[in-house]
Design a protein around this motif. Structure first.
Motif, PDB file in Angstrom:
ATOM      1  N   TRP A  94       0.762  -1.287   0.053  1.00  0.00           N
ATOM      2  CA  TRP A  94      -0.055   0.036  -0.053  1.00  0.00           C
ATOM      3  C   TRP A  94       0.836   1.166  -0.065  1.00  0.00           C
ATOM      4  CZ3 TRP A  94      -3.716   2.013   4.112  1.00  0.00           C
ATOM      5  CH2 TRP A  94      -5.110   2.560   3.406  1.00  0.00           C
ATOM      6  N   VAL A 103      -2.237   8.280   5.052  1.00  0.00           N
ATOM      7  CA  VAL A 103      -2.948   7.132   5.694  1.00  0.00           C
ATOM      8  C   VAL A 103      -1.974   5.875   5.440  1.00  0.00           C
ATOM      9  CG1 VAL A 103      -4.877   5.547   5.673  1.00  0.00           C
ATOM     10  CG2 VAL A 103      -5.161   8.199   5.455  1.00  0.00           C
TER      11      VAL A 103
ATOM     12  N   VAL B  27      -4.607  -4.799  -1.551  1.00  0.00           N
ATOM     13  CA  VAL B  27      -4.322  -3.444  -1.339  1.00  0.00           C
ATOM     14  C   VAL B  27      -5.476  -2.741  -1.456  1.00  0.00           C
ATOM     15  CG1 VAL B  27      -3.112  -1.911  -2.599  1.00  0.00           C
ATOM     16  CG2 VAL B  27      -1.848  -3.166  -1.157  1.00  0.00           C
ATOM     17  N   PRO B  28      -5.678  -1.585  -0.610  1.00  0.00           N
ATOM     18  CA  PRO B  28      -6.935  -0.694  -1.109  1.00  0.00           C
ATOM     19  C   PRO B  28      -6.896  -0.020  -2.242  1.00  0.00           C
ATOM     20  CG  PRO B  28      -6.375  -0.619   1.253  1.00  0.00           C
ATOM     21  CD  PRO B  28      -5.159  -1.348   0.477  1.00  0.00           C
ATOM     22  N   GLY B  30      -7.959   3.247  -2.808  1.00  0.00           N
ATOM     23  CA  GLY B  30      -7.577   4.552  -2.466  1.00  0.00           C
ATOM     24  C   GLY B  30      -6.317   4.714  -1.491  1.00  0.00           C
ATOM     25  N   ALA B  31      -6.126   6.081  -1.164  1.00  0.00           N
ATOM     26  CA  ALA B  31      -5.201   6.141  -0.265  1.00  0.00           C
ATOM     27  C   ALA B  31      -5.620   6.818   1.182  1.00  0.00           C
ATOM     28  CB  ALA B  31      -4.044   7.033  -0.808  1.00  0.00           C
ATOM     29  N   ASP B  32      -6.881   6.857   1.262  1.00  0.00           N
ATOM     30  CA  ASP B  32      -7.440   7.316   2.557  1.00  0.00           C
ATOM     31  C   ASP B  32      -8.032   6.411   3.252  1.00  0.00           C
ATOM     32  OD1 ASP B  32      -9.648   7.307   0.923  1.00  0.00           O
ATOM     33  OD2 ASP B  32     -10.034   9.012   0.833  1.00  0.00           O
ATOM     34  N   LEU B  33      -8.642   6.702   4.344  1.00  0.00           N
ATOM     35  CA  LEU B  33      -9.270   5.868   5.589  1.00  0.00           C
ATOM     36  C   LEU B  33     -10.569   5.200   5.100  1.00  0.00           C
ATOM     37  CD1 LEU B  33      -8.677   7.522   9.076  1.00  0.00           C
ATOM     38  CD2 LEU B  33      -8.089   5.296   8.376  1.00  0.00           C
ATOM     39  N   LEU B  36     -10.078   1.722   3.474  1.00  0.00           N
ATOM     40  CA  LEU B  36     -10.155   0.597   4.315  1.00  0.00           C
ATOM     41  C   LEU B  36     -11.367  -0.119   4.530  1.00  0.00           C
ATOM     42  CD1 LEU B  36      -7.118   1.515   6.957  1.00  0.00           C
ATOM     43  CD2 LEU B  36      -7.201  -0.040   4.985  1.00  0.00           C
TER      44      LEU B  36
END
Lengths: 192, 192, 192, 192
Positions: A94, A103, B27-28, B30-33, B36
């Motif tokens: 990630w 994050v 792996v998600p 996006g890169a924000d909460l 998740l």
């Protein structure tokens, strides 16, 4: 219960963790040098995680060397450590995909911190089993590295929301702190 | 034939099973909460399966400790257990993707039940080989956990068609039942 | 050179082969029973390959038990066997996706045959090293299973172009032939 | 510190590397012979890499046989070697997808060269630890293979920009050079 099978199983799990992280380094889509560019952050995060997993394997190797017996609680404390180590590939990947995002970098720090806590718990349980004469306790001593690391990870998690790059540098710094081989256990073993 | 290679091979297979389950935690995007969020049910089913595989490894470790020899039938009973454990990653992933659906939850229970039956068969064969003086037989005793678990899994399979969540809670309950380290074998070993 | 590390390495590779085959059992796209239908041929080919890899591990286990030393040629003959075993996951998957097609079924047979030849070569080399008093040679005896299997695989490869199903049934038949534990080596070991 | 756990861990990692390379051999999309065509270059690069990893495992096996102790530096030199071996799957796959391109072939050579350097470093450290009477030093002797290989890899990296095929032939040639079992260590062990 002796330690041979817990060592063999941990070796197996750690060997797999260290190796499957490389699966995330997907083959570039082109065949020239520019095709390698997007791999660079992934490669860097792979190197950092390989270093961390290598450090854990090394220290785990030394720690189990101080004991001949394991109890049920030690088996579970060990599985707990392996669980958090098994989270390395996903957070590594990630961060590798989003090297400039807060994050993922904070999550990487959380996994580092929980693995450190799991390691500390395992150490506690071996010391408790060994009792007052604990060889591991003498070997570990004041354990300043073990105490300062979670604090530095916590700092890194906070810093990630301000500057992910600084946070990653901090994680690398902690890794280098541990990289210098820990002679405490070797010394204690020599002394008996 | 001694037990060292069957232990090594089982350790290898179980170490891989426990580790490849984490490959399903993709792996998600996006890169924000919020990125998740979709991982949460997958993470929960990973935790449950890690707990189950850990329990099997622990008990397998203890069970093989009571014997020094293996026969051809024990090798195959062990491979049968490993086969059902190898089904954990796929059902874990299926439940993780469809946490509120009945069929995946029921299939998860079927795999749990068949693994439990395979474990019981392996235990039977070791006891049969050890004969009347079987150390494992004395250690296992009435084996109420071993008898109640398949019944609870069967209940869970049925309940899955009415409320998948209750069924999953039941599977977690059985895992916790086993999680408390089983001192029977350790005690029997101490007594001789 | 003793056999412990060649056993450990082979166990590792075989454990991984047997486990990564399950990775090909991809999670169904739906959440109901009909979603499981397309998995059935894949599951069947997984079961057949698990059986084959299990048989190889079992026999490998027995064969290496008759020797204490290994030479460079034995190490390479063993790597050759592991190479052909490592081809199982891909042909298993190909047959699982095209259960009614001739070419995948024939390729599966070719891999089975080359693995059998590799196993036979390894056996030859251990016997050659042991010399006239070879324990393994006495244990293997006329080795009718070892001689008939490649012939049956060759037949299966031909039959695949006429009826893939019959060919698959033939592969299953050979597996069952071997499944019955081979007491020759155990007997020879007891006799000394 | 004895060598058993470093051997077990290295065996685990090498076993996984050798096996995950096969994951890159994706199942063909069709079910006839023409569907196998695109797999041929991938299969060839898999064979070459399997040969290389097999050679490393073999020589690693022999090298660790000359020593009974390991130090912290040896553990890290070994992890460094494993790191470069873990790069084999990705460069193998890249060359397999672009067999006629220069950059992937050169990168393959770079990984081969860095693994050779890492192996040489590990050898140096074991010799240093063993001191003047080093069994490994006597076994290795002039080590012309160890000296010529990096030079040939460097040549191959350069040649890749002129003719990737010649470069690949050169890598195969070096592999065959090493394939002939190295009797130096076995001889030195026999002499004492």
């Amino acid at each position: 219960m002796n330690t041979s099978r817990i060592e063999a199983f941990s070796d197996g799990v750690i060997a797999i963790i260290i190796t499957i992280m490389v699966l995330e380094l997907k083959v570039p889509h082109g065949a020239d040098l520019t095709a390698l560019m997007p791999l660079i952050p992934k490669f860097m995060s792979y190197v950092l995680s390989f270093l961390y997993v290598g450090i854990y394997w090394n220290n785990h190797h030394h720690m189990l060397h101080t004991t001949r017996q394991v109890t049920g609680s030690i088996l579970w404390a060990n599985l707990n450590l392996l669980f958090w180590l098994s989270m390395f590939p996903i957070v590594t990947d990630w961060v590798g995909e989003n090297p400039a995002a807060s994050v993922p970098t904070a999550c990487y720090g959380i996994v580092l911190m929980l693995a450190a806590v799991a390691y500390w718990l395992l150490q506690r349980m071996i010391i408790a089993m060994q009792g007052a004469q604990s060889l591991l306790k003498r070997a570990v001593g004041h354990d300043w590295k073990g105490k300062i690391s979670p604090a530095l990870y916590a700092l890194g998690i906070g810093v990630a929301f301000w500057s992910p790059r600084s946070s990653q540098a901090l994680y690398l710094f902690v890794a280098l702190l541990w990289f210098i081989p820990d002679r405490r256990i070797e010394n204690a073993l020599v002394k008996g």
